[in-house]
Write a protein that holds these residues in place. Structure first.
Motif, PDB file in Angstrom:
ATOM      1  N   GLN A 299       0.813  -1.226   0.000  1.00  0.00           N
ATOM      2  CA  GLN A 299       0.000   0.000   0.000  1.00  0.00           C
ATOM      3  C   GLN A 299       0.848   1.278   0.000  1.00  0.00           C
ATOM      4  O   GLN A 299       0.341   2.368   0.271  1.00  0.00           O
ATOM      5  N   VAL A 331      -5.983  -1.802  -4.312  1.00  0.00           N
ATOM      6  CA  VAL A 331      -5.695  -0.469  -3.770  1.00  0.00           C
ATOM      7  C   VAL A 331      -6.765  -0.157  -2.728  1.00  0.00           C
ATOM      8  O   VAL A 331      -7.950  -0.076  -3.049  1.00  0.00           O
ATOM      9  N   GLU A 336      -4.379   5.677  -2.520  1.00  0.00           N
ATOM     10  CA  GLU A 336      -4.004   5.822  -3.929  1.00  0.00           C
ATOM     11  C   GLU A 336      -2.747   6.666  -4.110  1.00  0.00           C
ATOM     12  O   GLU A 336      -1.835   6.285  -4.845  1.00  0.00           O
ATOM     13  N   ILE A 339       0.506   4.871  -3.110  1.00  0.00           N
ATOM     14  CA  ILE A 339       0.807   3.727  -3.986  1.00  0.00           C
ATOM     15  C   ILE A 339       1.327   4.230  -5.330  1.00  0.00           C
ATOM     16  O   ILE A 339       2.356   3.751  -5.833  1.00  0.00           O
ATOM     17  N   TYR A 355       0.346  -4.094 -11.736  1.00  0.00           N
ATOM     18  CA  TYR A 355      -0.614  -3.855 -10.657  1.00  0.00           C
ATOM     19  C   TYR A 355      -2.006  -3.756 -11.257  1.00  0.00           C
ATOM     20  O   TYR A 355      -2.153  -3.396 -12.422  1.00  0.00           O
ATOM     21  N   ASP A 356      -3.023  -4.115 -10.496  1.00  0.00           N
ATOM     22  CA  ASP A 356      -4.410  -3.998 -10.932  1.00  0.00           C
ATOM     23  C   ASP A 356      -4.558  -4.439 -12.381  1.00  0.00           C
ATOM     24  O   ASP A 356      -5.010  -3.699 -13.237  1.00  0.00           O
TER      25      ASP A 356
END
Length: 554
Positions: A299, A331, A336, A339, A355-356
């Motif tokens: 995070q 997240v 946000e 990160i 990521y994501d």
């Protein structure tokens, strides 16, 4: 007759995410489900954590029989040190949950006095008039349970956090049969996790991330840095299995990951082959294409291992051009900025950051049930009363709508923190409220202190409007001012020659019209200076800085 009612009182977790804490009371006996914390919003300046207000429990301390924990996430156990320091009662949890609790209490020097009692799914616990049966559920952590609480008026079922995973990596599936049996016997009230009520369909199984992670392991040519929540034991296990299959050694970096892997190995949830795990000190001697670094800080926490590695400030983890960094997590709202700032630093190092990654396959799955699993649970247990828990107000409201739409529940009740719900065999009525202030904890430095609202208000005041310190030297005996007033300004963008010189004149004028007696009384003269200066600053700048006159005694 009110004595024959079961009281349900949420102290946290209904109207916010985190800080989960639910009280059940029958006459002179109280049990508590979960004792979580919440991380503060930005406006709570300098506050580290927020914990439930337990004044209701401390007022009834002789009635509290124990705290029952559904699982070991921070939003369910993080408030325990604070609560146990005020109220030393037995704590019940599964083996893995208690292992986390022990570490937490040891850190706060509370472990020696704590009474920790292990509970096993399916085995009944008697606490006064309450008979509690833990039921195995699946979640993003291992060893999680729902609680079936048999009370004199009926069964209250608290799901804890759950999703319905029938093929989890540890082969301990969600116990559908136990919930179906409860449904047959009859359930008075269902308290159900609302976290993913907005998501349609089903939450994928933990095994669903394997194909995409396998692909990333196969494609990575240099070092692979893998970051996930330290409590995601299934994900850590999967990463270690893939590392073994792809011929990579594993180094674990970061205190939280270290603790979790150690506990998981001790309890048999992780069983890496001999020689797979190496010391961080051996990283430099291992070829890049033969290395998996498991690192905490998913995070972007400022002092986490990954944040430090991202700016090349870690003793062992050095991220170089061509390395791959995989963030196998979601997240968390509010994180946000930190990160994406960390990802920017990693991109500057020419690392490939994944990521994501939903478009090309899953790299993370949620631990909470989506709409169809929530419906499945309601259908299985068919409760008389339905009460959504764990979520913001909008989640609780949406969850009520979902339950009403199914037509199997007699009554839905939307509770918020502090509400008192009184339940009989055929009735459920809100009858009042208990006080639930948020308790802000500042754990910086050597001590852990409660931060009062006034302190937070002062911090906000300072951050928005700054501070002005008029400094005056006064002879205490004669009341004579020894030199011209000085003014120090911090946190206000004002012209030195204009406003400050006029502010000095305002202070001088106040001194001139004050008697020697007033000037010799520091309390009086400070208040006069503060009041006159405040009026002047407000009129000329429309700002309200904190004004603190300083009197130097000569």
């Amino acid at each position: 007759m009110a004595q024959d009612k079961l009281k349900l009182i949420p102290l946290g977790g209904l109207g916010e995410f985190g800080m989960n804490c639910m009280v059940l009371r029958w006459q002179d006996d109280i049990i508590v489900i979960d004792a979580g914390l919440m991380f503060p919003e930005e406006e709570l300046l300098g506050v580290d954590i927020v914990v439930p207000d337990i004044s209701y429990l401390t007022e009834n301390r002789d009635k509290v029989r124990g705290i029952l924990l559904t699982h070991g996430h921070e939003d369910h156990i993080g408030g325990l040190p604070w609560i146990l320091s005020e109220l030393n009662v037995p704590v019940y949890g599964t083996e893995f949950t208690l292992a986390y609790v022990e570490g937490k209490l040891e850190e706060h020097e509370l472990l020696d006095d704590a009474d920790l009692i292990e509970m096993v799914p399916g085995e009944r616990i008697i606490l006064g008039p309450f008979s509690v049966v833990p039921i195995r559920v699946t979640h993003s952590l291992v060893d999680c349970v729902a609680l079936a609480i048999h009370t004199p008026v009926g069964v209250v079922l608290h799901t804890g956090d759950f999703k319905v995973d029938l093929s989890p990596p540890d082969n301990k599936p969600f116990d559908l049969h136990a919930f179906a049996e409860l449904g047959k016997q009859g359930v008075l009230a269902l308290l159900q996790d609302s976290t993913n009520v907005d998501r349609r369909g089903y939450t994928p199984s933990e095994k669903a991330v394997r194909p995409r992670l396998d692909e990333i392991f196969a494609q990575t040519k240099q070092k692979l840095f893998f970051s996930c929540f330290s409590s995601s034991i299934h994900r850590i296990r999967l990463a270690m299995e893939l590392a073994h299959e792809h011929g990579r050694k594993v180094a674990v970096i970061g205190r939280s990951l270290d603790n979790s892997t150690e506990i998981a190995q001790d309890l048999g949830y992780l069983d890496p082959p001999p020689g797979l795990v190496i010391n961080p000190g051996q990283i430099k001697d291992t070829p890049a294409h033969k290395l998996l670094v498991m690192i905490s800080g998913t995070q972007g926490e400022p002092m986490s291992a990954l944040s430090r590695a991202a700016v090349n400030n870690h003793k062992h983890a050095h991220i170089e051009a061509g390395d791959t960094v995989l963030l196998s997590s979601r997240v968390i709202p509010g994180n946000e900025k930190s990160i994406y700032r960390m990802i920017d630093h990693l991109e500057r190092r020419d690392a490939e950051v994944i990521y994501d990654d939903g478009a090309s396959g899953l790299i993370h799955v949620s631990g909470h049930g989506s709409q169809e699993e929530l419906r499945l649970m309601i259908n299985l247990v068919r409760p008389k009363f339905f009460i959504p828990v764990h979520g913001d107000y909008r989640h609780l409201k949406r969850h009520i709508e979902l339950a009403v739409g199914m037509g199997v529940v007699e009554k839905t009740i939307l509770l918020e923190d502090g509400d008192i719900l009184e339940m009989g065999r055929d009735s459920a009525v809100k009858t009042g409220k208990v006080p639930v202030e948020r308790v802000c904890i500042d754990s910086g430095g050597a001590s852990t202190d409660v931060v009062e609202d006034l302190v937070i208000k002062d911090r906000r005041h300072l951050s928005e409007d700054g501070i002005i310190l008029p400094i005056i030297a006064i002879d205490k005996r004669t009341g004579r001012v020894e030199n011209a007033p000085e003014i120090v300004v911090r946190g206000m963008a004002i012209a030195e020659d204009g406003l400050i010189s006029e502010a000095k004149q305002v202070v001088q004028k106040t001194l001139d019209v004050s008697s020697a007696e007033e000037k010799a009384d520091y309390g009086v003269i400070k208040e006069k200076i503060r009041s006159d200066l405040k009026r002047y600053i407000q009129k000329n700048t429309s700002r309200r800085p904190l004004i603190m006159p300083v009197i130097l005694e000569i």
